[in-house]
Design an enzyme around this catalytic site. Structure first.
Site, short mmCIF file in Angstrom:
data_model
loop_
_atom_site.label_atom_id
_atom_site.label_comp_id
_atom_site.label_asym_id
_atom_site.label_seq_id
_atom_site.Cartn_x
_atom_site.Cartn_y
_atom_site.Cartn_z
N GLY A 124 0.81 -1.22 0.00
CA GLY A 124 0.00 0.00 0.00
C GLY A 124 0.83 1.26 0.00
N GLU A 125 1.88 1.29 0.84
CA GLU A 125 2.71 2.48 0.89
C GLU A 125 3.48 2.69 -0.40
OE1 GLU A 125 5.72 4.97 3.75
OE2 GLU A 125 5.03 3.01 4.42
N SER A 126 3.92 1.61 -1.02
CA SER A 126 4.62 1.73 -2.30
C SER A 126 3.72 2.39 -3.34
CB SER A 126 5.07 0.35 -2.79
OG SER A 126 5.99 -0.23 -1.89
#
Length: 143
Positions: free
Chosen positions: A64-66
């Site tokens: 998700g952060e990527s």
């Protein structure tokens, strides 16, 4: 991979050169579509599990952060960077095998902040987790 037509060529070069970063490569994340409003990536469950054999919650968050950070960087534009300042995740189901797909959708795109929601689904399209990330957008520091 599908890129928006107006994507910063320097950002494309960094993504291609790094593969999205060493952690992204180690986890087998593959970017399918990248844009400020919408991005999509996949990740194998195998190799990203916790001790009881299910996809690690942290792996969901890395995926998700990527996506959220790259989408924010695309929105920020040339000469600017995106840095995560807040992230949260709610895990609804687990996965033991296969490939998961994450779809990142913009919630708010401003001049100094960008917020995205990322939904991770299994191969049966069941929602596994929901991640929300906010990035601060700043001018790239000069070196």
């Amino acid at each position: 991979m599908k890129y928006p037509d107006d994507l910063d060529p320097e950002l494309i070069a960094r993504l291609v050169e790094s593969g999205g970063g060493s952690l992204t490569r180690k986890m087998g994340i593959e970017f399918l579509e990248l844009g400020a409003e919408r991005s999509v990536a996949t990740m194998p469950v195998e190799g990203n599990t916790q001790v009881i054999g299910i996809l690690h919650g942290g792996a969901h968050v890395v995926l998700g952060e990527s996506l959220g950070s790259i989408s924010s960087a695309i929105h920020a534009g040339p000469g600017r960077i995106a840095m995560g300042i807040e992230i949260n995740a709610t895990h609804s189901r687990s996965a033991r095998s296969g490939v998961v797909t994450a779809t990142c959708t913009a919630l708010a795109l401003g001049r100094t902040l960008a917020t995205h929601e990322i939904v991770v689904r299994d191969e049966q399209e069941r929602r596994l987790s929901t991640i929300r990330i906010t990035n601060i957008l700043k001018d790239r520091p000069t070196t």
